[in-house]
Design an enzyme around this catalytic site. Structure first.
Site, PDB file in Angstrom:
ATOM      1  N   PHE A 189      -7.734   5.207  -3.324  1.00  0.00           N
ATOM      2  CA  PHE A 189      -7.412   3.979  -2.595  1.00  0.00           C
ATOM      3  C   PHE A 189      -6.069   4.150  -1.919  1.00  0.00           C
ATOM      4  O   PHE A 189      -5.090   4.518  -2.563  1.00  0.00           O
ATOM      5  CB  PHE A 189      -7.369   2.769  -3.540  1.00  0.00           C
ATOM      6  CG  PHE A 189      -7.084   1.484  -2.817  1.00  0.00           C
ATOM      7  CD1 PHE A 189      -8.086   0.833  -2.110  1.00  0.00           C
ATOM      8  CD2 PHE A 189      -5.809   0.938  -2.804  1.00  0.00           C
ATOM      9  CE1 PHE A 189      -7.822  -0.343  -1.409  1.00  0.00           C
ATOM     10  CE2 PHE A 189      -5.533  -0.236  -2.103  1.00  0.00           C
ATOM     11  CZ  PHE A 189      -6.546  -0.876  -1.409  1.00  0.00           C
TER      12      PHE A 189
ATOM     13  N   ASP B  21       0.459   9.809  -2.664  1.00  0.00           N
ATOM     14  CA  ASP B  21       0.494   8.348  -2.639  1.00  0.00           C
ATOM     15  C   ASP B  21       0.917   7.886  -4.032  1.00  0.00           C
ATOM     16  O   ASP B  21       0.110   7.889  -4.973  1.00  0.00           O
ATOM     17  CB  ASP B  21      -0.899   7.810  -2.257  1.00  0.00           C
ATOM     18  CG  ASP B  21      -0.951   6.283  -2.277  1.00  0.00           C
ATOM     19  OD1 ASP B  21      -0.032   5.654  -2.854  1.00  0.00           O
ATOM     20  OD2 ASP B  21      -1.922   5.730  -1.734  1.00  0.00           O
TER      21      ASP B  21
ATOM     22  N   LYS C 151       4.503  -1.279  -3.907  1.00  0.00           N
ATOM     23  CA  LYS C 151       4.308  -2.066  -5.138  1.00  0.00           C
ATOM     24  C   LYS C 151       5.598  -2.438  -5.879  1.00  0.00           C
ATOM     25  O   LYS C 151       6.197  -3.445  -5.562  1.00  0.00           O
ATOM     26  CB  LYS C 151       3.291  -1.358  -6.036  1.00  0.00           C
ATOM     27  CG  LYS C 151       1.866  -1.501  -5.464  1.00  0.00           C
ATOM     28  CD  LYS C 151       0.775  -1.376  -6.512  1.00  0.00           C
ATOM     29  CE  LYS C 151      -0.530  -1.964  -6.012  1.00  0.00           C
ATOM     30  NZ  LYS C 151      -1.340  -1.053  -5.196  1.00  0.00           N
TER      31      LYS C 151
END
Ligand SMILES: *Cc1c(COP(=O)(O)O)cnc(C)c1O
Length: 412
Positions: A145, A230, A259
């Site tokens: 993702f 990532d 995040k």
């Protein structure tokens, strides 16, 4: 059609969501109104132990006083000045992030998807300028993702997120994660970048094997491709190191963060080397809010707080304790759970073969008991709590989980 002057109702409730919001989410029945540390409270004053960490975002918990203070101070100083000017908080943040990592250069934006978008554009542009337009293939992994922009859903390895949005960007291959032979076959001279999560998050809380990441590094070196990590979910102390690559001893060419970087104040970052960054010249890429002083000031404080040996070793010991608790739970209920996996405070409780697809039933009951948990796909309960979690919270979570599982199994 004329709109009525009156608002639909004086007070907003969960029902308001169904009336006025685009239905891209199906949020829970309660509306949280306040948070502090490990807890949130809803409109009715009910308390919840929050092990979601806002999906690995609120690393220092809800409304931590040190961050509230920094945010208030910056709010009274400078909010926004646009990219005609730089600002002190963003320069401090870039200095801290480059000093702490392999990187020499930082680019800031407002979300994880945007950080990956920047990383993928940079890789394509770098390959184009240095090697020619034929070197444009991107290799990514199934179940990965990387965000919700058109480029990042195309690169992500979950077709459900890109279906119906075509035509999609091309020259993107998806191969199995942790499969060294597949990587050897897929990575050739026409590849400009390989993008990988060192620990797959949404895809099921699945750590990469060290040999897999080392092989990706070797293949990228051999074929002059850029290795993008990532670390939007796995970074900022989550696995017990500032970034997970530090634990694997495999260094990427580009790293993305978001995040937890500002504990919930929107920000994204792309880190890279001097040489690669040099193809992004003035005007080639940009964003209005990126490097915003408010976000950067908060992120500076988060970096300062998390990136200390004491804080990071505490994450490791809290992670070990939480993992042990979950393993005990899995052992108590073998009919429900198959095991526990993950790294640091990024853990997944995997459903047993006979309970596949039923993780959501457990988290729904837990929520009613006052415990908030996440899913990673239909078969994994994902636990990515604030990094400040203490032994008392782990014991409280265990009691609430046992209670929930007993109810689910019909024993209570
Ligand atoms: C959450 C996440 C993203 C997307 O971040 P947004 O801020 O939602 O755009 C990308 N990659 C990984 C690994 C993530 O966990």
């Amino acid at each position: 059609m004329e709109k009525t002057a009156q608002p639909k109702s004086q007070t907003v409730t969960r029902r308001t969501f169904d009336e006025v919001m685009v239905q891209t989410y199906a949020p829970s029945t309660f509306v949280p109104v306040r948070g502090s540390g490990m807890y949130m409270w809803d409109q009715e004053g009910r308390q919840y132990l929050d092990l979601t960490g806002g999906i690995a975002v609120t690393a220092l918990g809800h409304t931590p006083p040190v961050l509230v203070e920094v945010l208030k101070k910056q709010a009274e100083t400078l909010w926004h000045a646009c990219n005609y000017y730089t600002n002190e908080p963003v320069l401090r943040l870039a200095s801290a992030m480059t000093a702490a990592t392999f990187a020499d250069r930082a680019f800031f934006c407002n979300s994880g998807g945007e950080a990956n978008e920047a990383a993928l554009k940079l890789a394509r542009r770098w390959a184009h300028d240095r090697h020619g337009p034929q070197k444009s293939r991107i290799v990514s992994f199934l179940n990965s993702f990387h965000g919700r922009t058109l480029f990042t859903v195309s690169v992500g390895g979950q077709p459900k997120y890109s279906e119906g949005f075509g035509p999609l960007p091309g020259m993107i291959d998806h191969i199995p994660y942790n499969d060294i032979e597949a990587a050897k076959k897929a990575i050739g001279d026409d590849v400009c970048a390989v993008i990988v999560e060192p620990v797959q998050g949404e895809g099921g809380v699945l750590p990469a094997s060290p040999a897999f990441l080392k092989t990706l590094r070797e293949l990228c070196d051999r074929h002059k491709a850029l290795l993008i990590f990532d670390e939007i979910q796995s970074g900022m102390g989550r696995t017990g190191k500032l970034f997970a690559y530090m634990d694997y001893g495999v260094c990427p060419d580009i790293l993305t963060s978001a995040k937890a970087l500002a504990n919930g104040f929107p920000i994204g970052a792309m880190l890279t080397t001097e040489d690669i960054a040099s193809v992004f010249t003035v005007g080639v890429h940009g964003t209005t809010f990126g490097g915003n002083p408010l976000a950067a000031a908060v992120a500076c404080k988060v970096m300062e707080t998390i990136n200390t040996p004491v804080f990071l070793s505490r994450v490791e010991s809290a992670g070990a304790s939480l993992k042990k608790m979950l393993e005990g739970l899995a052992a108590s209920y073998p009919q429900a759970f198959g095991g526990v996996r993950g790294k640091g405070l990024m853990l997944g409780l995997v459903m047993a073969e006979s309970c596949r697809g039923r993780a959501k039933e457990v988290t729904a009951i837990a929520e009613k008991e006052g415990l908030l948990l996440l899913l990673a796909g239909p078969d994994v309960i994902r636990i990515v709590p604030p990094l400040i979690i203490e032994e008392t919270h782990i014991r409280e979570a265990e009691a609430l989980l046992r209670q929930s599982i007993e109810k689910w199994l019909g024993n209570a």
